[in-house]
Scaffold this motif. Structure first.
Motif, short mmCIF file in Angstrom:
data_model
loop_
_atom_site.label_atom_id
_atom_site.label_comp_id
_atom_site.label_asym_id
_atom_site.label_seq_id
_atom_site.Cartn_x
_atom_site.Cartn_y
_atom_site.Cartn_z
N LEU A 264 0.84 -1.19 0.00
CA LEU A 264 0.00 0.00 0.00
C LEU A 264 0.87 1.24 0.00
CD1 LEU A 264 -2.57 -1.10 2.74
CD2 LEU A 264 -2.67 -1.52 0.28
N HIS A 265 0.51 2.21 -0.83
CA HIS A 265 1.22 3.49 -0.90
C HIS A 265 0.24 4.56 -0.44
CE1 HIS A 265 3.03 0.70 -3.79
NE2 HIS A 265 4.17 1.25 -3.41
N ILE A 266 0.41 5.04 0.78
CA ILE A 266 -0.48 6.04 1.36
C ILE A 266 -0.11 7.38 0.73
CG2 ILE A 266 -1.28 7.14 3.47
CD1 ILE A 266 -0.36 4.53 4.94
N LEU A 267 -1.02 7.97 0.00
CA LEU A 267 -0.69 9.09 -0.86
C LEU A 267 -0.54 10.42 -0.14
CD1 LEU A 267 -2.89 8.13 -3.94
CD2 LEU A 267 -0.49 7.55 -3.46
N ASN A 268 -1.02 10.53 1.08
CA ASN A 268 -0.94 11.82 1.78
C ASN A 268 0.13 11.84 2.88
OD1 ASN A 268 -2.17 10.24 3.68
ND2 ASN A 268 -4.00 11.50 3.89
N ILE A 269 1.12 10.95 2.80
CA ILE A 269 2.26 11.00 3.71
C ILE A 269 3.53 10.98 2.87
CG2 ILE A 269 1.02 9.78 5.54
CD1 ILE A 269 2.87 7.34 4.98
N PRO A 270 4.66 11.45 3.43
CA PRO A 270 5.92 11.36 2.67
C PRO A 270 6.25 9.90 2.37
CG PRO A 270 6.17 12.75 4.61
CD PRO A 270 4.83 12.09 4.73
N GLN A 271 6.74 9.64 1.18
CA GLN A 271 7.07 8.27 0.77
C GLN A 271 8.49 7.94 1.23
OE1 GLN A 271 4.45 6.33 -0.80
NE2 GLN A 271 3.55 8.13 0.18
N THR A 272 8.65 7.88 2.55
CA THR A 272 9.94 7.60 3.17
C THR A 272 9.80 6.43 4.12
OG1 THR A 272 9.56 9.07 5.05
CG2 THR A 272 10.58 10.06 3.08
N VAL A 273 10.93 5.78 4.39
CA VAL A 273 10.93 4.67 5.35
C VAL A 273 10.45 5.16 6.71
CG1 VAL A 273 12.38 3.00 6.56
CG2 VAL A 273 12.71 3.38 4.10
N GLY A 274 10.90 6.34 7.13
CA GLY A 274 10.51 6.88 8.44
C GLY A 274 9.02 7.10 8.57
N ALA A 275 8.39 7.63 7.54
CA ALA A 275 6.94 7.86 7.58
C ALA A 275 6.20 6.53 7.69
CB ALA A 275 6.49 8.63 6.35
N TYR A 276 6.66 5.53 6.96
CA TYR A 276 5.99 4.23 7.01
C TYR A 276 6.31 3.48 8.30
CZ TYR A 276 3.84 4.73 2.52
OH TYR A 276 3.04 5.15 1.49
N ASP A 277 7.48 3.73 8.90
CA ASP A 277 7.76 3.15 10.22
C ASP A 277 6.71 3.61 11.22
OD1 ASP A 277 10.02 1.77 9.39
OD2 ASP A 277 11.44 3.26 10.17
N LYS A 278 6.35 4.89 11.17
CA LYS A 278 5.34 5.43 12.09
C LYS A 278 3.98 4.77 11.84
CE LYS A 278 3.18 9.62 13.70
NZ LYS A 278 2.87 11.01 13.52
N VAL A 279 3.60 4.61 10.59
CA VAL A 279 2.33 3.95 10.26
C VAL A 279 2.33 2.52 10.78
CG1 VAL A 279 0.89 3.10 8.37
CG2 VAL A 279 1.84 5.42 8.27
N ARG A 280 3.43 1.79 10.54
CA ARG A 280 3.51 0.40 11.03
C ARG A 280 3.37 0.34 12.55
NH1 ARG A 280 6.69 -0.12 6.40
NH2 ARG A 280 8.51 0.89 7.28
N GLU A 281 4.02 1.25 13.26
CA GLU A 281 3.91 1.26 14.72
C GLU A 281 2.47 1.48 15.15
OE1 GLU A 281 6.67 4.11 16.35
OE2 GLU A 281 8.35 3.21 15.25
N GLU A 282 1.79 2.41 14.51
CA GLU A 282 0.38 2.67 14.85
C GLU A 282 -0.48 1.43 14.62
OE1 GLU A 282 -0.71 6.04 12.45
OE2 GLU A 282 0.45 7.44 13.67
N LEU A 283 -0.26 0.75 13.51
CA LEU A 283 -1.06 -0.42 13.19
C LEU A 283 -0.73 -1.60 14.10
CD1 LEU A 283 -1.08 -0.19 9.31
CD2 LEU A 283 -2.90 0.47 10.89
N LEU A 284 0.55 -1.73 14.47
CA LEU A 284 0.94 -2.81 15.38
C LEU A 284 0.28 -2.65 16.75
CD1 LEU A 284 4.70 -3.17 14.48
CD2 LEU A 284 3.02 -5.01 14.38
N ASP A 285 -0.03 -1.42 17.12
CA ASP A 285 -0.66 -1.14 18.42
C ASP A 285 -2.18 -1.26 18.38
OD1 ASP A 285 1.73 -0.70 19.70
OD2 ASP A 285 1.70 1.47 19.43
N ASN A 286 -2.74 -1.53 17.22
CA ASN A 286 -4.19 -1.57 17.06
C ASN A 286 -4.65 -3.03 16.97
OD1 ASN A 286 -6.84 -1.52 16.02
ND2 ASN A 286 -6.47 0.48 15.07
N ALA A 287 -5.47 -3.46 17.89
CA ALA A 287 -5.91 -4.86 17.95
C ALA A 287 -6.62 -5.30 16.68
CB ALA A 287 -6.83 -5.06 19.15
N MET A 288 -7.22 -4.38 15.97
CA MET A 288 -7.92 -4.73 14.74
C MET A 288 -6.98 -5.37 13.71
SD MET A 288 -9.99 -2.28 12.22
CE MET A 288 -10.85 -2.95 10.83
#
Length: 135
Positions: free
Chosen positions: A84-108
């Protein structure tokens, strides 16, 4: 009929050669319903997302017979992975690291596994011990 995502068309999720060869109905069957449901939920959370777009063709279901797109054992070749390429965030490893952390913390999203070290969001539902792995 299985799950059809609200936010994605089959053309975005399947390599065009496979779509042409097998048709829409069969390609929908090849994609994991839980993966599609979670891709919709990620789209609800983060907004516009591209999968196969801008010349990309192997970010969803890949042709398992093509040796240049990775291992035939890849989750992508079994309809269990999306990039998935989230179009409204910078296309950088750091930006996606933050997204991954948020999703890892979400039970869903407990079933999802995430590839680290890449500037996109690889999600898969392989049955692995650890939920993150390196590119």
């Amino acid at each position: 009929m299985g799950y059809r995502p609200q936010h994605y068309k089959i053309q975005e999720l399947v390599n065009p050669k496979l779509l042409s060869e097998f048709g829409e109905a069969k390609c929908w069957e090849m994609l994991d319903a839980d993966l599609l449901y979670m891709a919709d939920a990620i789209r609800d959370k983060y907004g516009a997302i591209g999968v196969n777009y801008g010349g990309l063709v192997d970010c969803g279901l890949r042709d398992w017979r093509n040796p240049t797109t990775g291992s035939s054992a890849s989750a992508h070749c079994h309809g269990k992975a999306l990039d998935l390429h989230i179009l409204n965030i910078p296309q950088t490893v750091g930006a996606y690291d933050k997204v991954r952390e948020e999703l890892l913390d979400n039970a869903m999203f407990l079933r999802l596994c995430f590839e680290t070290g890449v500037n996109w969001l690889h999600i898969d539902i392989n049955n692995r011990e650890y939920r993150t792995f390196s590119a």
